[in-house]
Design a protein around this motif. Structure first.
Motif, PDB file in Angstrom:
ATOM      1  N   TRP A  75       0.813  -1.195   0.000  1.00 56.40           N
ATOM      2  CA  TRP A  75       0.000   0.000   0.000  1.00 56.40           C
ATOM      3  C   TRP A  75       0.853   1.254   0.000  1.00 56.40           C
ATOM      4  O   TRP A  75       2.037   1.231   0.342  1.00 56.40           O
ATOM      5  N   VAL A  76       0.209   2.338  -0.375  1.00 61.45           N
ATOM      6  CA  VAL A  76       0.871   3.633  -0.394  1.00 61.45           C
ATOM      7  C   VAL A  76      -0.184   4.713  -0.132  1.00 61.45           C
ATOM      8  O   VAL A  76      -1.336   4.568  -0.538  1.00 61.45           O
ATOM      9  N   LYS A  77       0.202   5.737   0.590  1.00 55.48           N
ATOM     10  CA  LYS A  77      -0.636   6.931   0.754  1.00 55.48           C
ATOM     11  C   LYS A  77       0.060   8.059   0.007  1.00 55.48           C
ATOM     12  O   LYS A  77       1.258   8.309   0.214  1.00 55.48           O
ATOM     13  N   GLY A 126       8.777   0.453   0.209  1.00 53.37           N
ATOM     14  CA  GLY A 126      10.193   0.767   0.143  1.00 53.37           C
ATOM     15  C   GLY A 126      10.535   2.167  -0.344  1.00 53.37           C
ATOM     16  O   GLY A 126      11.709   2.495  -0.497  1.00 53.37           O
ATOM     17  N   PHE A 127       9.515   2.997  -0.596  1.00 54.87           N
ATOM     18  CA  PHE A 127       9.799   4.372  -1.006  1.00 54.87           C
ATOM     19  C   PHE A 127      10.168   5.203   0.213  1.00 54.87           C
ATOM     20  O   PHE A 127       9.447   5.213   1.209  1.00 54.87           O
ATOM     21  N   LYS A 128      11.304   5.901   0.132  1.00 48.50           N
ATOM     22  CA  LYS A 128      11.682   6.844   1.184  1.00 48.50           C
ATOM     23  C   LYS A 128      11.149   8.228   0.834  1.00 48.50           C
ATOM     24  O   LYS A 128      10.582   8.914   1.665  1.00 48.50           O
ATOM     25  N   SER A 129      11.349   8.648  -0.391  1.00 52.93           N
ATOM     26  CA  SER A 129      10.735   9.879  -0.890  1.00 52.93           C
ATOM     27  C   SER A 129      10.404   9.651  -2.361  1.00 52.93           C
ATOM     28  O   SER A 129      11.145   8.958  -3.070  1.00 52.93           O
ATOM     29  N   TYR A 130       9.283  10.196  -2.788  1.00 48.85           N
ATOM     30  CA  TYR A 130       8.851  10.042  -4.174  1.00 48.85           C
ATOM     31  C   TYR A 130       7.923  11.201  -4.492  1.00 48.85           C
ATOM     32  O   TYR A 130       6.987  11.482  -3.736  1.00 48.85           O
ATOM     33  N   VAL A 131       8.183  11.881  -5.595  1.00 48.22           N
ATOM     34  CA  VAL A 131       7.303  12.918  -6.120  1.00 48.22           C
ATOM     35  C   VAL A 131       7.031  12.572  -7.575  1.00 48.22           C
ATOM     36  O   VAL A 131       7.966  12.352  -8.353  1.00 48.22           O
ATOM     37  N   GLY A 132       5.754  12.492  -7.918  1.00 49.22           N
ATOM     38  CA  GLY A 132       5.357  12.182  -9.290  1.00 49.22           C
ATOM     39  C   GLY A 132       4.553  13.323  -9.883  1.00 49.22           C
ATOM     40  O   GLY A 132       3.869  14.051  -9.158  1.00 49.22           O
ATOM     41  N   THR A 133       4.650  13.484 -11.187  1.00 48.81           N
ATOM     42  CA  THR A 133       3.867  14.489 -11.908  1.00 48.81           C
ATOM     43  C   THR A 133       3.261  13.817 -13.131  1.00 48.81           C
ATOM     44  O   THR A 133       3.947  13.074 -13.834  1.00 48.81           O
TER      45      THR A 133
END
Length: 166
Positions: free
Chosen positions: A71-73, A96-103
């Motif tokens: 899961w992810v928020k 396992g994501f520490k930081s992630y920014v998507g566009t």
């Protein structure tokens, strides 16, 4: 430079949808909490916090298998209906994501021969910390294949709406 020593992973994928107007596809993508309708791996997505269509909206996305749930928020940070783009960041997850920014952007696709709009293109870009146990190429491949699937489903949906109106 090897993935393990890079400070950030950055990349983008893009896919064209001929015959689908940018505004039609944007109408599907801007509904931030319905991403599970288009994304191939998501079983569910729903609003956790915030106001629909406004920065600060948080969605939960889940992938359930026989043995576990990943899961992810994700928090909507920017939404611009004029430019047809949105940005979001992962605020919590067990993937396992520490930081992630998507566009994600929906851009017009123009025929060079006559400058006529022939459809649209979805561009998905990202910046994230390297993920333990993943290679950059694996993440990019996952995004590319997910976007291909999403575009096909959106194209089919838009086409079915056109068929209903004819």
């Amino acid at each position: 430079m090897e993935e393990e020593t890079q400070l950030k992973w950055e990349g983008e994928a893009s896919v064209g949808l001929e015959g689908s107007a940018p505004q039609q596809v944007w109408g599907l993508l801007e509904d931030f909490c319905s991403i599970h309708k288009w994304h191939p791996n998501l079983d569910t997505s729903y609003q956790v916090d915030g106001v629909p269509g406004q920065p600060g909206l948080v969605r939960y996305c889940g992938i359930t298998s026989k043995s576990s749930t990943m899961w992810v928020k994700e928090k909507l940070t920017v939404i611009d209906p004029i430019k047809r783009c949105l940005s979001y960041e992962i605020v919590d997850n067990n993937m396992g994501f520490k930081s992630y920014v998507g566009t994600m952007e929906v851009l017009p696709m123009i025929n060079d021969a006559d400058d006529e709009e022939i459809g649209c293109r979805i561009k998905w870009s990202f910046v994230c910390d390297p993920m333990v146990g993943w290679k950059y190429e694996d993440l990019l491949s996952n995004i590319e294949s997910s976007l291909q699937f999403m575009a096909k489903k959106m194209e089919e949906h838009v086409s079915s709406l056109v068929d209903l109106n004819t």
